[in-house]
Scaffold this motif. Structure first.
Motif, PDB file in Angstrom:
ATOM      1  N   GLU A   1       0.822  -1.202   0.000  1.00  0.00           N
ATOM      2  CA  GLU A   1       0.000   0.000   0.000  1.00  0.00           C
ATOM      3  C   GLU A   1       0.858   1.255   0.000  1.00  0.00           C
ATOM      4  O   GLU A   1       0.503   2.268  -0.597  1.00  0.00           O
TER       5      GLU A   1
ATOM      6  N   LYS B   1       3.530   1.564  -1.514  1.00  0.00           N
ATOM      7  CA  LYS B   1       3.920   1.734  -2.913  1.00  0.00           C
ATOM      8  C   LYS B   1       2.828   2.516  -3.644  1.00  0.00           C
ATOM      9  O   LYS B   1       3.124   3.413  -4.440  1.00  0.00           O
ATOM     10  N   ALA B   2       1.580   2.203  -3.339  1.00  0.00           N
ATOM     11  CA  ALA B   2       0.466   2.860  -4.023  1.00  0.00           C
ATOM     12  C   ALA B   2       0.357   4.319  -3.604  1.00  0.00           C
ATOM     13  O   ALA B   2       0.142   5.197  -4.432  1.00  0.00           O
ATOM     14  N   THR B   3       0.514   4.581  -2.306  1.00  0.00           N
ATOM     15  CA  THR B   3       0.344   5.959  -1.847  1.00  0.00           C
ATOM     16  C   THR B   3       1.595   6.782  -2.098  1.00  0.00           C
ATOM     17  O   THR B   3       1.521   7.998  -2.208  1.00  0.00           O
TER      18      THR B   3
ATOM     19  N   ARG C   1      -8.840  -0.566  -0.477  1.00  0.00           N
ATOM     20  CA  ARG C   1      -8.345  -1.411   0.605  1.00  0.00           C
ATOM     21  C   ARG C   1      -9.498  -2.188   1.250  1.00  0.00           C
ATOM     22  O   ARG C   1      -9.397  -3.399   1.473  1.00  0.00           O
TER      23      ARG C   1
ATOM     24  N   PRO D   1      -4.700  10.404  -6.669  1.00  0.00           N
ATOM     25  CA  PRO D   1      -3.789   9.514  -7.400  1.00  0.00           C
ATOM     26  C   PRO D   1      -2.567  10.288  -7.882  1.00  0.00           C
ATOM     27  O   PRO D   1      -2.683  11.462  -8.250  1.00  0.00           O
TER      28      PRO D   1
ATOM     29  N   GLN E   1       4.008   3.106 -10.684  1.00  0.00           N
ATOM     30  CA  GLN E   1       3.517   3.553  -9.387  1.00  0.00           C
ATOM     31  C   GLN E   1       2.211   4.326  -9.558  1.00  0.00           C
ATOM     32  O   GLN E   1       1.268   4.159  -8.779  1.00  0.00           O
TER      33      GLN E   1
ATOM     34  N   ARG F   1       0.023   3.952 -11.883  1.00  0.00           N
ATOM     35  CA  ARG F   1      -1.069   3.021 -12.196  1.00  0.00           C
ATOM     36  C   ARG F   1      -1.634   2.416 -10.915  1.00  0.00           C
ATOM     37  O   ARG F   1      -2.846   2.348 -10.725  1.00  0.00           O
ATOM     38  N   LEU F   2      -0.715   1.964 -10.060  1.00  0.00           N
ATOM     39  CA  LEU F   2      -1.150   1.381  -8.793  1.00  0.00           C
ATOM     40  C   LEU F   2      -1.922   2.418  -7.981  1.00  0.00           C
ATOM     41  O   LEU F   2      -2.957   2.145  -7.383  1.00  0.00           O
ATOM     42  N   SER F   3      -1.399   3.643  -7.987  1.00  0.00           N
ATOM     43  CA  SER F   3      -2.025   4.722  -7.235  1.00  0.00           C
ATOM     44  C   SER F   3      -3.416   5.023  -7.780  1.00  0.00           C
ATOM     45  O   SER F   3      -4.360   5.259  -7.033  1.00  0.00           O
TER      46      SER F   3
ATOM     47  N   TYR G   1      -5.845   2.496  -6.682  1.00  0.00           N
ATOM     48  CA  TYR G   1      -6.245   2.697  -5.290  1.00  0.00           C
ATOM     49  C   TYR G   1      -7.128   3.924  -5.104  1.00  0.00           C
ATOM     50  O   TYR G   1      -8.121   3.886  -4.388  1.00  0.00           O
TER      51      TYR G   1
END
Lengths: 283, 547
Positions: free
Chosen positions: B351, B353-355, B373, B481, B504, B506-508, B511
């Protein structure tokens, strides 16, 4: 050839009859019938069968059974218990020739027969016939061909059985499907091993003897009548045994225990936690 | 009276002048703990663990951890004359002949079920509220290890009485070991001292159960609590409750009284369960016999998901150089725990990594404010519960009177279909809740008073929220994001980190892309300028509600 005092040949009248009529057109058939009766009689006398009481039923009882059978059973099992298979090849009712009185007494006596509807397995339900009628049906089916007979009373008496030995036999032979305390369990495709709590000793015995539904047959050679009595004694003991630990929650083991731990245990404790944080904490 | 107080004061003063502990004490004794029911889940685990330790010590006084064969001659008549191990016969002795023995056995077992359940509930709380975020990742890891240790403690304990259930459980463990290629057979031989079941396993599990695993649990619980004490407890935001403070009651006297009281409540509930509800009646299962597997054999609930995975796994086995590789056992029994535990342990870093956020967080998240989450958590719960159901497939087939094969197929398909569905639904529900919060903040709450304007238009009157109520809905941080920035800079020079940044981002976006943001100051003021609370404002409700 031995001769009589009178000097005439000692040939009996029957012997003469046999010798003079031996070329009669029906002679061969008569011989065949005689040989079959002899062989069949010898088999019935010598074979290790459980068909002692085939002859016990009176002909009126058999006749009464035949009439009841024609009304209540023949639509599936056929008028003479020969079974029926419909055009699609589905078995409407299996042949009852040779299933014996024990099978009828079990199936009808536990209410499984007559069947309410075709399903994966017949279920126990209120009995439709009186015991006299069941006996008549049993007598009729037993008259079709020899089969396992109803058990002797002495093997149904739980008080004469060895509970500990019965427990071992039950765990070894029965618990795979019925669970160690006879609670029953699921089998494949909707079949199941029923709960044995409250089942009559004679029905337990007959079930072992005849192997109804998905159950294997435990004949008297593999599980002797004494063994069966021990098993009956164990089941009697286990179902009348008190639960010293409190509520039995179905004696179903860890699944029920887990549900209780979460729903009641954690549920109650979270309730308590909620209560305790709402208490004033002004210091 | 005052004389006693005075002399006590003198003693304390004497000690304090020499050890000068009063500062340290004062600091720690006044340590503040926030109040919320969900903060007590970990305490349930802690207090039930104490209960397990106490009852466990009692049980060790009579339990004989040996597989030596004896013929039972004890008080339980239906077993007289039956051959069994001493472990099993001593368990019967505890149950029927030792005074209070059955109660203690039941306290021990109910305590264990509650212990693992409370740990799991505590972990879910920490997950859903984001309490695992920096600086608490280490405590999250310790928690994951503690959960594994608790399951190990439970399983070794389940195996000790050497009854039919526990032996069958061990048989499955052996099967899992044998499925491990190359080393499996050796591992099984080492563990069981030869061919299964051998006559060593009970004596070997015993020290693991009463010494090794509890010792590790005590050590890690101590570390867990020390870190908690040092880092202070997280709390919910609100007026006066920020990321830089902890608002609540002091440890002494308030929290000591509350936690102490709660300890007695937890112990009371466990003893109440133990005294009224029968658990694991081993005398009914019979002694272990490797040739017997009873219908309705299940593990305790915390191993149920593994058993369930084994039950629904399709048969799949192949040979490599004449050596069988049993994927039908290897996947559910050996690989699945790793597949579950690895992401669970590493989640805080995932997480992060996402934030892309490396700051400390001491304020909890409301689950709705991090929809992805929360969605992941609910999807995992659905996955886990499905495996649970699979573990009790025969039980549910009997209760529901449906074919057990239907359950198997429902699980086989459901395990792939339902968790993603649960994720999407949960995320949508969270976003709906967020949208409602946003509406409330901007337009106030619905009063239920419907007005008719002179034109004949119907509208509902909205009442503005109080300052504190509005703050409750808006204290959380705005999480947008992240933007990877341009691939090349103004001079056309490619950014060497662009690929990593884009990944990063994309992941963000996954989320936080769909998060319904709380209103900005401008939005709020614009909403309030519309004559808020009057009938005119009703016209503005619709667009914002539908956007």
């Amino acid at each position: 050839m031995p001769r009589s005092l009178s000097g005439r040949p000692r040939v009996s009248r029957i012997g003469r009859l046999l010798s003079t009529r031996r070329r009669h057109p029906l002679a061969a058939i008569a011989v065949l019938v005689a040989v079959l009766f002899t062989a069949g009689g010898a088999y019935a006398a010598l074979a290790p069968s459980t068909s002692q009481n085939v002859q016990a039923a009176s002909s009126t009882q058999i006749e009464e059974g035949r009439q009841l059978f024609a009304i209540g059973c023949s639509s599936c099992h056929g008028l003479n218990g020969e079974g029926q298979i419909n055009a699609n090849g589905d078995v409407l009712g299996p042949s009852l020739i040779g299933v014996g009185a024990a099978s009828v007494d079990f199936q009808v006596g536990t209410g499984r027969m007559p069947l309410a509807a075709p399903s994966a397995q017949a279920v126990r339900k209120p009995v439709s016939y009186s015991q006299d009628q069941i006996d008549a049906l049993s007598a009729f089916v037993a008259s079709l061909a020899p089969g396992p007979a109803e058990p002797d009373e002495e093997y149904l008496d739980a008080s004469q059985g060895d509970v500990a030995r019965g427990g071992e036999l039950f765990r070894t032979n029965c618990s795979q499907c019925h669970n160690t305390t006879g609670q029953g369990g699921a089998l494949t495709m909707g079949q199941f091993a029923p709960n044995l709590t409250g089942v009559e000793p004679r029905h337990i015995y007959e079930a072992m003897l005849t192997g109804p539904q998905a159950m294997p047959v435990f004949n008297d050679a593999t599980v002797t009548p004494e063994d069966k009595r021990d098993i009956i004694a164990f089941l009697d003991s286990v179902q009348n045994e008190p639960d010293p630990g409190g509520l039995a929650i179905g004696r179903a083991g860890p699944v029920a225990e887990g549900l209780w731990a979460w729903l009641v245990g954690i549920g109650l404790l979270i309730g308590m936690a909620t209560w305790i944080v709402t208490r004033s904490s002004k210091a | 009276m005052s004389a006693i107080v005075n002399s006590a004061g003198k003693v304390v003063d004497f000690v304090d002048q020499r050890i000068t502990a009063s500062n340290w004490l004062k600091r720690n004794i006044r340590k503040v703990f926030p109040d919320h029911w969900s903060f007590l889940l970990g305490e349930i685990a802690l207090f039930s663990f104490i209960m397990i330790l106490l009852s466990g010590v009692f049980l060790t006084l009579w339990f004989k951890p040996t597989m030596a064969h004896v013929v039972y001659e004890g008080a339980y008549l239906p077993m007289r004359g039956v051959g069994m191990s001493e472990a099993y016969s001593s368990t019967l002795e505890i149950s029927f002949e030792v005074r209070g023995g059955l109660l203690m056995r039941q306290v021990h077992h109910w305590g264990a079920l509650i212990f693992v359940a409370a740990m799991s509930a505590h972990m879910l709380r920490v997950f859903f509220t984001g309490a695992f975020r920096k600086p608490r990742e280490i405590n999250w890891l310790i928690g994951v290890v503690l959960l594994v240790l608790a399951v190990a403690a439970g399983f070794t304990g389940y195996s000790l009485p050497d009854d039919l259930l526990s032996g069958t459980g061990l048989r499955i463990i052996e099967g899992g070991m044998l499925a491990i290629p190359i080393v499996g057979t050796y591992m099984s031989s080492f563990l069981f001292g030869g061919e299964y079941p051998g006559d060593d396993i009970i004596a070997r599990l015993y020290p693991v159960h009463i010494l090794l695993v509890p010792g590790l649990i005590i050590a890690l619980v101590t570390a867990h609590l020390m870190i908690l004490w040092y880092q202070k407890h997280t709390h919910w935001g609100g007026p006066g409750k920020t990321n830089n403070n902890v608002a609540g009651a002091p440890f002494f006297p308030i929290y000591v009284a509350k936690a102490g009281g709660f300890q007695f409540i937890v112990m009371g509930v466990i003893v109440l369960l133990a005294a009224t509800i029968q658990i694991n009646p081993v005398w009914l299962w019979g002694p272990y016999d490797p040739s017997v597997v009873s219908a309705g054999t299940q593990p305790d609930w915390y191993v149920g998901f593994l058993d369930g995975a084994l039950r629904v796994m399709p048969a799949w086995e192949f040979y490599i150089f004449d050596h069988p590789v049993s994927m039908s056992v290897l996947i559910p029994a050996i690989l699945l725990p790793g597949i579950i535990l690895t992401p669970l342990a590493l989640y805080p870093w995932l997480e992060q990594k996402a934030t892309g956020d490396t700051r400390e967080h001491h304020l909890l998240d409301r689950p709705r404010n991090v929809p992805v989450r929360t969605g992941i958590g609910v999807a995992f719960i659905v996955f886990y519960v499905l495996l649970w159901i699979a573990g009790g497939n025969d039980f549910f087939a009997t209760i529901l009177e449906i074919p057990v094969n239907w359950i198997t197929w429902f699980i086989r398909i459901g395990i792939f279909v339902l968790p993603p569905l649960a994720f999407i639904m949960t995320k949508r529900i969270c976003m709906g809740l967020q949208r409602r919060d946003r509406d409330k903040v901007m337009h106030g709450r619905e009063t239920g008073i419907v007005m008719v304007s002179p034109d004949g238009e119907f509208s509902e009157l909205h009442a503005p929220l109080s300052q504190a109520q509005a703050y409750q809905l808006t204290w959380h941080e705005r999480q947008l994001p992240s933007d990877p920035g341009p691939a090349t800079d103004a001079n056309g020079i490619p950014n060497p980190n662009y690929r990593a940044k884009r990944a990063q981002a994309r992941l963000s976006r996954f989320y936080f892309g769909d998060v319904v943001q709380k209103p900005t100051v401008q939005e709020l003021e614009a909403a309030h300028h519309d004559g808020h609370g009057g009938s005119d404002s009703a016209r503005d409700e619709l667009p914002s509600g539908q956007q």
